[in-house]
Motif scaffolding. Sequence first.
Motif, PDB file in Angstrom:
ATOM      1  N   UNK A  53      -4.403  -4.583   2.521  1.00  0.00           N
ATOM      2  CA  UNK A  53      -5.229  -3.385   2.514  1.00  0.00           C
ATOM      3  C   UNK A  53      -4.329  -2.278   1.993  1.00  0.00           C
ATOM      4  N   UNK A  54      -4.664  -1.772   0.807  1.00  0.00           N
ATOM      5  CA  UNK A  54      -3.843  -0.697   0.254  1.00  0.00           C
ATOM      6  C   UNK A  54      -4.635   0.591   0.290  1.00  0.00           C
ATOM      7  N   UNK A  59      -7.997   8.878  -2.760  1.00  0.00           N
ATOM      8  CA  UNK A  59      -8.344   8.202  -4.008  1.00  0.00           C
ATOM      9  C   UNK A  59      -8.448   6.690  -3.905  1.00  0.00           C
ATOM     10  N   UNK A  60      -7.676   6.085  -3.020  1.00  0.00           N
ATOM     11  CA  UNK A  60      -7.566   4.631  -3.036  1.00  0.00           C
ATOM     12  C   UNK A  60      -7.732   4.038  -1.642  1.00  0.00           C
ATOM     13  N   UNK A  61      -8.615   3.064  -1.545  1.00  0.00           N
ATOM     14  CA  UNK A  61      -8.749   2.239  -0.342  1.00  0.00           C
ATOM     15  C   UNK A  61      -9.367   0.926  -0.791  1.00  0.00           C
ATOM     16  N   UNK A  82       8.417   1.499  -8.267  1.00  0.00           N
ATOM     17  CA  UNK A  82       8.291   2.917  -8.586  1.00  0.00           C
ATOM     18  C   UNK A  82       6.903   3.227  -9.102  1.00  0.00           C
ATOM     19  N   UNK A  83       6.574   4.509  -9.191  1.00  0.00           N
ATOM     20  CA  UNK A  83       5.274   4.966  -9.706  1.00  0.00           C
ATOM     21  C   UNK A  83       4.098   4.299  -8.999  1.00  0.00           C
ATOM     22  N   UNK A  84       4.211   4.117  -7.701  1.00  0.00           N
ATOM     23  CA  UNK A  84       3.144   3.522  -6.881  1.00  0.00           C
ATOM     24  C   UNK A  84       2.807   2.089  -7.266  1.00  0.00           C
ATOM     25  N   UNK A  98      -1.131  -1.533  -7.677  1.00  0.00           N
ATOM     26  CA  UNK A  98      -0.768  -0.157  -8.000  1.00  0.00           C
ATOM     27  C   UNK A  98      -1.712   0.749  -7.231  1.00  0.00           C
ATOM     28  N   UNK A  99      -1.155   1.644  -6.416  1.00  0.00           N
ATOM     29  CA  UNK A  99      -1.986   2.468  -5.542  1.00  0.00           C
ATOM     30  C   UNK A  99      -2.412   3.776  -6.185  1.00  0.00           C
ATOM     31  N   UNK A 100      -1.947   4.074  -7.389  1.00  0.00           N
ATOM     32  CA  UNK A 100      -2.413   5.279  -8.082  1.00  0.00           C
ATOM     33  C   UNK A 100      -3.872   5.099  -8.511  1.00  0.00           C
ATOM     34  N   UNK A 101      -4.177   3.943  -9.135  1.00  0.00           N
ATOM     35  CA  UNK A 101      -5.549   3.670  -9.574  1.00  0.00           C
ATOM     36  C   UNK A 101      -6.227   2.599  -8.717  1.00  0.00           C
TER      37      UNK A 101
END
Length: 145
Positions: A53-54, A59-61, A82-84, A98-101
């Motif tokens: 579960x990230x 923005x992100x779930x 790095x960079x999520x 990747x947790x950014x998108x």
Amino acid sequence: MRKILIVLTSLLLTACVDDTASYYADGSTGNHALTLHRAQKHFWSKNSSVELIMQRLPECLRRIELTDMPADEVEIELLSGGDNVWTLRAGKEMWQVETQSCTQYPDVKGDGGELIGVFRVDGNKLVFEAAVLEPAGSDTTAPSK
């Protein structure tokens, strides 16, 4: 008869595993976290399903099924690129997210990055153990004077 069934049902359910452990990427706020969930669907099964579960709120779930493995042998390394970008590794199996998108990459790129810690079973509970990171520039092999 009904009372016996209720007692037996509760005893059977106690053998099931259903727990989580989390790594908080932002410290302790819980807004940016990677949580591993281990669940044993049936008391007679030795395997448990493991999912990630990230979250990076708001923005992100997202929940991602990773694998099935023996319930008492769950051990998954967490690496940071790095960079999520995060890589999870269990033996030869690897997953990169990747947790950014809020996405999972179809293929793992690179070596995964720096080891952050390990999700593992301690006692009968899933825990996250942070890796011991050495400060940059420290050389433990240098001879002492």
